[in-house]
Scaffold this motif. Structure first.
Motif, short mmCIF file in Angstrom:
data_model
loop_
_atom_site.label_atom_id
_atom_site.label_comp_id
_atom_site.label_asym_id
_atom_site.label_seq_id
_atom_site.Cartn_x
_atom_site.Cartn_y
_atom_site.Cartn_z
N GLY A 63 54.55 49.38 50.37
CA GLY A 63 54.23 48.99 49.20
C GLY A 63 55.77 48.48 48.62
N ASP A 64 56.41 47.24 47.34
CA ASP A 64 57.57 47.17 47.43
C ASP A 64 57.53 47.21 45.92
OD1 ASP A 64 56.23 44.41 45.58
OD2 ASP A 64 56.34 42.94 47.34
N ALA A 65 58.47 45.95 45.26
CA ALA A 65 59.38 46.23 44.15
C ALA A 65 57.91 46.03 42.63
CB ALA A 65 60.72 45.87 43.58
N GLU A 66 57.59 45.42 43.74
CA GLU A 66 56.34 45.04 42.46
C GLU A 66 54.83 45.96 42.37
OE1 GLU A 66 56.80 42.61 40.61
OE2 GLU A 66 58.33 42.02 41.14
N THR A 67 54.92 46.94 42.88
CA THR A 67 53.74 47.60 43.69
C THR A 67 53.30 48.85 42.27
OG1 THR A 67 53.90 47.26 46.52
CG2 THR A 67 52.69 49.37 45.25
N ARG A 68 52.90 49.37 42.46
CA ARG A 68 52.51 50.50 41.99
C ARG A 68 51.81 51.20 42.24
NH1 ARG A 68 48.44 48.63 38.08
NH2 ARG A 68 48.56 50.61 36.02
N TRP A 69 52.72 52.62 42.08
CA TRP A 69 51.76 54.10 42.88
C TRP A 69 51.02 54.63 41.50
CZ3 TRP A 69 55.77 51.27 44.54
CH2 TRP A 69 56.03 51.39 46.33
N LEU A 70 49.42 54.52 42.09
CA LEU A 70 48.68 56.03 40.90
C LEU A 70 49.03 56.74 41.65
CD1 LEU A 70 48.75 52.39 40.08
CD2 LEU A 70 46.45 53.60 39.10
N ALA A 71 48.90 58.20 41.11
CA ALA A 71 49.00 60.07 42.21
C ALA A 71 48.18 59.78 41.15
CB ALA A 71 50.44 59.99 42.23
N MET A 72 46.36 60.63 41.54
CA MET A 72 45.98 61.43 40.65
C MET A 72 46.06 62.59 40.96
SD MET A 72 42.55 58.94 40.69
CE MET A 72 41.24 59.48 40.29
N LYS A 73 46.14 63.50 39.47
CA LYS A 73 46.23 64.60 39.62
C LYS A 73 45.95 65.49 39.28
CE LYS A 73 50.13 64.72 42.85
NZ LYS A 73 50.66 65.91 44.10
N GLY A 74 45.72 66.43 39.13
CA GLY A 74 45.22 68.08 38.38
C GLY A 74 46.21 67.84 36.75
N GLN A 75 46.75 69.33 36.91
CA GLN A 75 47.56 69.38 35.92
C GLN A 75 49.25 68.59 36.64
OE1 GLN A 75 49.03 73.50 35.94
NE2 GLN A 75 47.27 74.32 35.09
N HIS A 76 49.57 68.53 34.86
CA HIS A 76 50.79 67.73 34.99
C HIS A 76 52.15 68.14 36.29
CE1 HIS A 76 54.71 65.96 34.02
NE2 HIS A 76 54.11 65.06 33.18
N PRO A 77 51.88 67.69 37.15
CA PRO A 77 53.11 68.19 38.35
C PRO A 77 54.77 68.16 38.34
CG PRO A 77 52.30 66.38 39.00
CD PRO A 77 51.58 66.18 37.37
N ALA A 78 54.95 69.07 36.97
CA ALA A 78 56.76 68.51 36.59
C ALA A 78 57.36 68.63 38.01
CB ALA A 78 56.59 68.89 35.40
N ASP A 79 57.09 70.28 38.75
CA ASP A 79 58.28 70.68 40.11
C ASP A 79 58.29 68.97 40.90
OD1 ASP A 79 55.34 70.69 40.20
OD2 ASP A 79 55.73 72.15 41.49
N GLU A 80 56.67 68.64 40.99
CA GLU A 80 56.67 68.09 42.24
C GLU A 80 57.35 66.69 41.29
OE1 GLU A 80 52.92 66.38 43.15
OE2 GLU A 80 52.47 67.89 43.54
N LEU A 81 57.64 66.55 40.08
CA LEU A 81 58.33 65.11 39.65
C LEU A 81 59.95 64.95 40.24
CD1 LEU A 81 56.33 64.13 36.47
CD2 LEU A 81 56.70 63.02 38.41
N GLY A 82 60.17 66.28 39.77
CA GLY A 82 61.46 66.29 40.31
C GLY A 82 62.19 66.00 41.79
N ALA A 83 61.56 65.96 42.73
CA ALA A 83 61.32 65.95 43.98
C ALA A 83 61.39 64.60 44.22
CB ALA A 83 60.27 67.31 44.96
N LEU A 84 60.82 63.75 43.90
CA LEU A 84 60.66 62.15 43.57
C LEU A 84 62.18 61.93 44.43
CD1 LEU A 84 58.71 60.37 40.81
CD2 LEU A 84 58.33 60.49 43.44
N PRO A 85 61.93 61.08 45.53
CA PRO A 85 63.08 60.50 46.26
C PRO A 85 63.68 59.41 44.99
CG PRO A 85 60.96 60.12 47.45
CD PRO A 85 61.09 60.39 46.54
#
Length: 214
Positions: A163-185
């Motif tokens: 993708g690039d700056a125009e791309t939208r990444w859609l991640a389908m999850k169960g519970q809200h993954p607060a811990d995973e969000l903290g590890a985003l690049p």
């Protein structure tokens, strides 16, 4: 036949609850896809959900729950780690004017996806047997979606080049993954977090929309 009728009723009612309008032809295709999934799952282990009665909500309606977010996106979509084809195949059925690429590293699963493409005559669908890191498309995708594919960090890292700056990444999850969000690049940010109400699903469902910042 009773099961088919029951699944048709559940699909139609669930779609209405999601405010997703299904044509008769789309409903027929979705149910034909479900029948193929049930048939092939016995030998190919496409999904951990074994009960056909659960598959309408856990697979079809869950996939349809992101329709409004896909509708707001571009024309060229990638379903990463598509597995048995969720959400890519239902979305391809709903949006015949858009192009969907289904990517999976498991050969059995991509053979199944190819069979679905042929039997349902989904001309807007491409199936690719490859790992996400090794896949080199001709151009960036407008949208990249994953359903229970990996952590958010891995999803971002493995698909960054797709993708690039125009791309939208859609991640389908169960519970809200607060811990995973903290590890985003560092070059990814959360654009929005959306709670999804999927008819017939007891657990929590969330859709996280990511963007690249660099």
């Amino acid at each position: 036949m009773m099961a088919v009728s029951r699944h048709a009723d559940e699909l139609a009612q669930g779609a209405r609850q999601l405010d997703v309008e299904l044509t008769e032809a789309q409903q027929v295709r979705l149910l034909a896809y479900l029948a193929l999934l049930i048939k092939w799952n016995k030998a190919y282990n496409l999904t951990a959900v074994r009960d056909p009665d659960e598959m309408v909500s856990r697979h079809l309606l869950d996939s349809l729950s992101v329709v409004p977010f896909v509708a707001a996106g571009g024309a060229d979509w990638l379903d990463v780690g598509s597995g048995g084809g969720m959400p890519g195949i239902p979305l391809a059925i709903l949006f015949p004017e858009r192009r969907f690429t289904l990517l999976d590293s498991n050969g059995k699963k991509t053979r199944f996806l190819t069979q679905v493409k042929l039997e349902l005559k989904l001309d807007n669908l491409d199936v690719v047997h490859a790992r996400a890191e090794a896949f080199q498309p001709e151009r960036p995708f407008a949208g990249i979606v994953s359903r229970a594919f990996s952590s958010l960090e891995d999803f971002a890292v493995w698909t960054r080049h797709l993708g690039d700056a125009e791309t939208r990444w859609l991640a389908m999850k169960g519970q809200h993954p607060a811990d995973e969000l903290g590890a985003l690049p560092a070059d990814f940010r959360l654009e929005s977090a959306n709670a999804l109400a999927v008819p017939g699903c007891q657990g929590q469902r969330h859709l996280l929309i990511l963007r690249r910042t660099l």
